[in-house]
Every structure is written in structure tokens, then in C-alpha cells.
Design an enzyme around this catalytic site. Structure first.
Site, PDB file in Angstrom:
ATOM      1  N   ASP A  28     -15.085  -4.713  31.910  1.00 49.10           N
ATOM      2  CA  ASP A  28     -13.769  -5.348  31.826  1.00 49.10           C
ATOM      3  C   ASP A  28     -13.885  -6.877  31.925  1.00 49.10           C
ATOM      4  OD1 ASP A  28     -11.084  -4.871  31.347  1.00 49.10           O
ATOM      5  OD2 ASP A  28     -10.537  -4.740  33.470  1.00 49.10           O
ATOM      6  N   GLU A  45      -3.862  -5.952  35.830  1.00 50.76           N
ATOM      7  CA  GLU A  45      -4.424  -7.096  36.557  1.00 50.76           C
ATOM      8  C   GLU A  45      -4.952  -8.188  35.631  1.00 50.76           C
ATOM      9  OE1 GLU A  45      -6.174  -4.605  35.652  1.00 50.76           O
ATOM     10  OE2 GLU A  45      -7.980  -5.592  34.927  1.00 50.76           O
ATOM     11  N   LYS A 100      -7.288   4.241  38.849  1.00 50.86           N
ATOM     12  CA  LYS A 100      -7.527   4.945  37.587  1.00 50.86           C
ATOM     13  C   LYS A 100      -8.140   6.315  37.876  1.00 50.86           C
ATOM     14  CE  LYS A 100      -8.661   0.841  34.752  1.00 50.86           C
ATOM     15  NZ  LYS A 100      -7.581   0.901  33.749  1.00 50.86           N
ATOM     16  N   ARG A 135      -3.761  -9.573  32.958  1.00 42.76           N
ATOM     17  CA  ARG A 135      -2.771 -10.612  32.630  1.00 42.76           C
ATOM     18  C   ARG A 135      -2.547 -11.552  33.812  1.00 42.76           C
ATOM     19  NH1 ARG A 135       1.491  -6.125  31.106  1.00 42.76           N
ATOM     20  NH2 ARG A 135      -0.488  -5.111  30.634  1.00 42.76           N
TER      21      ARG A 135
HETATM   22  N1  BES Z   1      -8.863  -3.088  31.570  1.00 40.16           N
HETATM   23  C1  BES Z   1      -7.722  -2.311  31.315  1.00 40.16           C
HETATM   24  C2  BES Z   1      -7.475  -2.058  29.831  1.00 40.16           C
HETATM   25  C3  BES Z   1      -8.498  -1.265  29.072  1.00 40.16           C
HETATM   26  C4  BES Z   1      -8.348   0.095  28.880  1.00 40.16           C
HETATM   27  C5  BES Z   1      -9.563  -1.898  28.478  1.00 40.16           C
HETATM   28  C6  BES Z   1      -9.259   0.808  28.148  1.00 40.16           C
HETATM   29  C7  BES Z   1     -10.499  -1.185  27.731  1.00 40.16           C
HETATM   30  C8  BES Z   1     -10.344   0.164  27.561  1.00 40.16           C
HETATM   31  C9  BES Z   1      -6.468  -3.001  31.863  1.00 40.16           C
HETATM   32  O1  BES Z   1      -6.656  -3.765  33.006  1.00 40.16           O
HETATM   33  C10 BES Z   1      -5.479  -1.943  32.214  1.00 40.16           C
HETATM   34  O2  BES Z   1      -5.739  -1.200  33.109  1.00 40.16           O
HETATM   35  N2  BES Z   1      -4.372  -1.926  31.493  1.00 40.16           N
HETATM   36  C11 BES Z   1      -3.344  -0.988  31.725  1.00 40.16           C
HETATM   37  C12 BES Z   1      -2.030  -1.717  31.697  1.00 40.16           C
HETATM   38  C13 BES Z   1      -0.867  -0.867  32.087  1.00 40.16           C
HETATM   39  C14 BES Z   1      -0.949  -0.526  33.549  1.00 40.16           C
HETATM   40  C15 BES Z   1       0.382  -1.626  31.782  1.00 40.16           C
HETATM   41  C16 BES Z   1      -3.418   0.055  30.631  1.00 40.16           C
HETATM   42  O3  BES Z   1      -3.624  -0.302  29.476  1.00 40.16           O
HETATM   43  O4  BES Z   1      -3.277   1.237  30.936  1.00 40.16           O
HETATM   44 ZN    ZN Z   2      -8.557  -4.484  33.328  1.00 41.03          ZN
HETATM   45 MN    MN Z   3      -6.424  -2.584  34.768  1.00 38.47          MN
END
Ligand code: BES
Ligand code: ZN
Ligand code: MN
Length: 504
Positions: free
Chosen positions: A294, A355, A282, A357
Site C-alpha cells: 500500500d 486512510e 480488513k 486520503r
Molecule cells: N489500500 C486500500 C485500497 C486498495 C484495495 C488498494 C485493494 C489496492 C487493492 C485503501 O486504503 C482502502 O482500504 N480503501 C477502502 C476505502 C473505503 C473504506 C471507502 C476500500 O477501497 O475499500
Molecule cells: Zn490503504
Molecule cells: Mn485502507
């Protein structure tokens, strides 16, 4: 870690030793008596009695009187009273003790109102300040006397007790989610769960990396591969009547298929202790800095389980907390890797940042194996859900409308809002893989839905609902009964769901 700092007492008469006196502005009579002013005088001071408005006035006893707006009295339900109580707590943050008639104001079931008022007072004053050397920003309020007219005092006492138990659990979950990654690893939260188990008459079992490997939990192992901190899966079991009854029941299990089988609900919480994204790293922005939280789903699940005995929950409830961090390293899960999950299905990794899921998949499989009446998972799962619905509500999706309806009802009754999104099967092809059973991402569109479709592959048709709490897991400011930082959203919702659960 100290959570709620307020001691509550219920008294049938007002206690003049209190330093501040919070009253609900409803009727002119009360205004004259308690505030010593007419509505016109208050209006002249800019106080109109709008919900959440407060006015601090000195009174003749050299104390403070705080007028608290509850808006239109006829509409003052639990949600309104929780919000009003939060406003009162903020206005009283410079005094150590407070007497309030708030629990006897508002409309509706008196226990529910008293519970909501207690929740509002605690939730608006709680702060995770273990890491502050100067605790100045913390509310000074440590003691609250709830005034209850004699006819209401039984109901109010019950509500205050429930409110304390529930808000205490929310504070606990907030603290866990606010803790920095190095302060709360998967092992540490599992140890915390064991402690909670011993205090709350619930069975807690912890599974380590070797055990997860042996169980075929490929999602947990895959996500954990980049980390030096091993994963933990925590299983928590609550049986009405406590551990002794549970032991007796399992001894009798083989005999008489009991007709009295209780409704059985399973909670599965995403416990990603810190989500860096892994190899799909990220960017270093504020969203990334939030990723210590998270594990908010797992925290809400643990906090929920901690209350069930005290609240006398009549249903059987089991929980899985899926705990690991997600980090890049030479050993980390790579793009293109294929994981074999607990239920045997294979997943091709197209983004290591998807991750949540993967760990939930193993949790859902384990849950489905127990053949419960329903499963609910709670996860900070997708930025897409945050984009779609914002920070004020979660998204809910599921494979069984009556059960989703129960989740929505629990959200309504706790003012932890949710909005149903469709589990549109036509989008299932978006997660097709040419090499494995599915990919772990579905592309840029409908991200919250493709994530849920992925999860549905692991439910074996068990009635299931998925709460995507990426939006409401965090608050940018102190507002109402929310405090800046991790919100522990879902804790009160899940408690309500567990208490009122019916086989769908
Ligand atoms: N933990 C994140 C999602 C998240 C984002 C939670 C912002 C709270 C605030 C999750 O693991 C994630 O990184 N999701 C990705 C999925 C994508 C790669 C399909 C996302 O939402 O960008
Ligand atoms: Zn996450
Ligand atoms: Mn993630």
C-alpha cells in the site's frame, strides 16, 4: 537488495561467444540468415511470429537461437518491442548470456525502441528473492549484447542507457513494495530515501512524528495513532543542474524574480507501509495480504526521483512520500474522531480503512503551499477503482483537463495504461459531515470519485491529477514485462511525465 542483474553491452557486430541469439521475426531474409529456416519451416514448428511468441532452436555453433515474434512489423512500436523483449528474456532464462538484434527491429524512434527493449529484458527477469533460500526460480540471464547496425548505434546506445536507468528504478520500487511490513517500516523507507538522495544528487529531507505534529499534519498523525512505528514524511527536491545549482538558486531567491523559472511539478505518493484497515479491520484474505504494497505510490515516487539527474530532466520536480502504517490498537484512530488537517480543514472519520486520503491530504496541502505549476498524486487508494477498471489500468481524475491530458499521454507512451474518471462535483455532498467539514468516506457508490473529491479539498486550486493505482499495483502472475507481485506501476509513467512536463 539487488535489483537488475543484467549487464548490457552494445556492439556493432554480433558476438559469437553469446550462448543464445534472440532475433525478431520480421522479414523472410532475416529468418533464413539468422535462424537458418524459412517461414514455412517455422510455421510447421508452430511458430507464426505472433507478438510474444518464441521458439528456441539449437544452432550450428552449439548455441541456442531464439526466434521472437513481433507480430505485424509495421505495427511494432515501443510497446510491442518491450513485450517482445520480455518474451525473449523469459525464453532465455536458462542461459547466462544473450545476443540480440531486437533493438534494431520494430518501427519508430530508435532510441525509444532500444529503451523499450532494454526495459522489457530487465523487467521480465527481475525478481525480489531476498527472502528465498533457494534462488532457483530466478532467471540466469546476466549479460546481454545488443547488436546495432553502425548507423543506429548512437541512438541504440542512448536508448539502452535510458532503459537501464528506468528499469532499474522500476525494479527498486518493486522490491520496496514486495518487502514485508516488518522489513520496511516508515523509518526504513525514509532511510532508504536518504541513501538514494546521496547517490542521485537530489535533496532529501525526512520529517519525524514530532515535526509532523508541529506542522499540523493531522492526517498523518491520525492514521499513525494505532502503530508502534512512528510515521515519516519524506520531501525530495530535484533541480536541473543538481544540488549545487539548487543552493545557488535559493541564495538568490529574494533578488531578481527570475524570468527563467522552470516548470515545477510536485509528486505526492501514498506510503501506507501496511494497511490493516485499522479499527475498521480488513478481513484476512488475499487482498489484505497484498496491503504491504500500500506504499506503492511512495515507492514509485522515490524511484522516479532517483532517475531524474541521470536522465537529464529539464524540469524542477519535488516529491512528498507520506509514510506510516495503519493499525488497530487502544490508541488507534476511532470511528467518529475528527482530525484537523494541515490546511486547517476538519475531517470526521467514518471508516479508518479510508486512510490513504488522510495522509495524501497533508501531502497535497504541503505541495500546494509551494505554488507549483501542477501536482500529481499516486495512490493505491480504492478497491472501487480496482472493481471499475481491473488490474490493467489505473484511474485518473483531476481538476485541470490539460494536465490530466499530460498524465494520460505519459501513460500511453509508457504502456502503463490509465483511464479518466469524472471528478463529478455533484457527488461532493456524499462526503458532507454534520459535525466537521467533511467525512472521510462517501458511501458505497462511486468510491473512486468520492475519494478524489476528498483529495481536491486540499489542492487549493492548483492544477492537480490523481492516479488511483489500486488495480495495476499488483500482478497475480508473471506475464509480459510484469512479474508476479508488486508491479511498481506508475514509475515509468511518472518519469515520462516529469521529463515532458509543461506548465498546463
Ligand atoms: N489500500 C486500500 C485500497 C486498495 C484495495 C488498494 C485493494 C489496492 C487493492 C485503501 O486504503 C482502502 O482500504 N480503501 C477502502 C476505502 C473505503 C473504506 C471507502 C476500500 O477501497 O475499500
Ligand atoms: Zn490503504
Ligand atoms: Mn485502507
Amino acid at each position: 537488495m539487488k535489483t537488475n542483474q543484467i549487464t548490457f553491452k552494445v556492439a556493432k557486430v554480433s558476438d559469437s561467444s553469446a550462448k543464445a541469439f534472440g532475433i525478431a521475426v520480421a522479414s523472410e531474409g532475416a529468418l533464413a540468415k539468422e535462424v537458418g529456416m524459412t517461414r514455412d519451416q517455422l510455421t510447421a514448428l508452430g511458430f507464426e511470429g505472433k507478438l510474444g511468441q518464441t521458439l528456441v532452436l539449437p544452432n550450428s555453433k552449439k548455441q541456442l537461437t531464439i526466434a521472437v515474434g513481433i507480430g505485424e512489423a509495421a505495427k511494432a512500436d515501443e510497446d510491442v518491442m518491450r513485450t517482445a523483449a520480455a518474451a525473449l528474456a523469459r525464453a532465455a532464462s536458462n542461459v547466462s548470456s544473450l545476443t540480440t538484434t531486437l533493438a534494431s527491429a520494430g518501427r519508430g524512434d530508435r532510441t525509444a525502441i532500444a529503451q523499450a527493449v532494454t526495459e522489457g529484458l530487465i523487467l521480465a527477469t527481475h525478481r525480489y528473492n531476498d527472502l528465498k533460500t533457494d534462488k532457483k526460480a530466478t532467471s540466469k540471464l546476466i549479460s546481454v549484447l545488443i547488436v546495432a547496425p553502425a548507423a543506429m548505434s548512437t541512438a541504440i546506445t542512448k536508448g539502452v542507457k535510458r532503459g537501464e536507468t528506468i528499469a532499474e528504478a522500476v525494479c527498486f520500487a518493486r522490491d520496496l513494495a514486495n518487502m514485508p511490513p516488518a522489513h520496511l517500516t516508515a523509518k526504513m523507507i525514509a532511510d532508504r530515501a536518504l541513501k538514494v538522495g546521496a547517490e542521485s544528487d537530489i535533496a532529501v529531507e525526512v520529517f519525524n512524528k514530532d515535526q509532523l505534529l508541529a506542522m499540523g499534519c493531522g492526517g498523518m498523525i491520525g492514521v499513525n495513532r494505532g502503530s508502534v512505528n512512528p510515521p515519516r514524511m519524506v520531501k525530495i527536491s530535484y533541480q536541473p543542474g543538481g544540488l549545487k545549482t539548487a543552493a545557488k538558486l535559493s541564495a538568490k531567491k529574494s533578488s531578481a524574480k527570475s524570468k527563467t523559472k522552470l516548470p515545477h511539478l510536485i509528486l505526492v505518493g501514498k506510503g501506507v507501509m501496511y494497511d490493516s484497515g485499522g479499527i475498521s479491520l480488513k478481513p484476512s484474505n488475499s487482498d489484505h495480504a497484498m496491503m504491504k504494497a500500500d506504499m506503492s505510490g511512495a515507492a514509485a515516487v522515490l524511484a522516479t526521483m532517483s532517475t531524474l539527474k541521470k536522465l537529464g530532466c529539464k524540469n524542477q520536480v519535488t516529491a512528498y512520500m507520506m509514510c506510516t502504517d495503519n493499525l488497530p490498537s487502544g490508541s488507534a484512530m476511532a470511528m467518529g474522531d475528527v482530525l484537523t488537517m494541515r490546511n486547517g480543514k476538519t475531517v470526521e472519520i467514518h471508516n479508518t480503512d479510508a486512510e490513504g486520503r488522510l495522509v495524501l491530504a497533508d501531502g497535497l496541502s504541503l505541495a500546494a503551499e509551494l505554488k507549483p505549476d501542477a501536482i500529481v498524486d499516486i495512490a493505491t487508494l480504492t478497491g472501487a477503482c480496482l472493481r471499475a477498471l481491473g488490474p490493467q489500468m489505473s484511474g485518473v481524475l483531476g481538476n485541470n483537463q490539460p494536465f490530466v491530458d499530460q498524465v494520460v499521454a505519459a501513460a500511453k507512451s509508457t504502456d502503463e495504461q490509465t483511464w479518466q474518471l469524472p471528478l463529478e462535483r455533484k457527488y461532493r455532498s456524499l462526503i458532507d459531515s454534520y459535525i466537521a467539514d467533511m467525512k472521510n468516506v462517501g458511501g458505497p457508490d462511486a468510491g473512486a470519485i468520492t475519494a478524489a473529491l476528498f483529495l481536491d479539498e486540499f489542492t487549493s486550486g492548483t492544477p492537480w491529477a490523481h492516479l488511483d493505482i489500486a488495480g495495476p499495483m499488483w500482478s497475480d502472475s508473471d506475464a509480459g514485462w510484469l512479474q508476479r507481485g508488486a508491479t511498481a506501476y506508475g514509475t515509468r509513467l511518472l518519469i515520462s511525465l516529469a521529463e515532458n512536463f509543461k506548465t498546463p
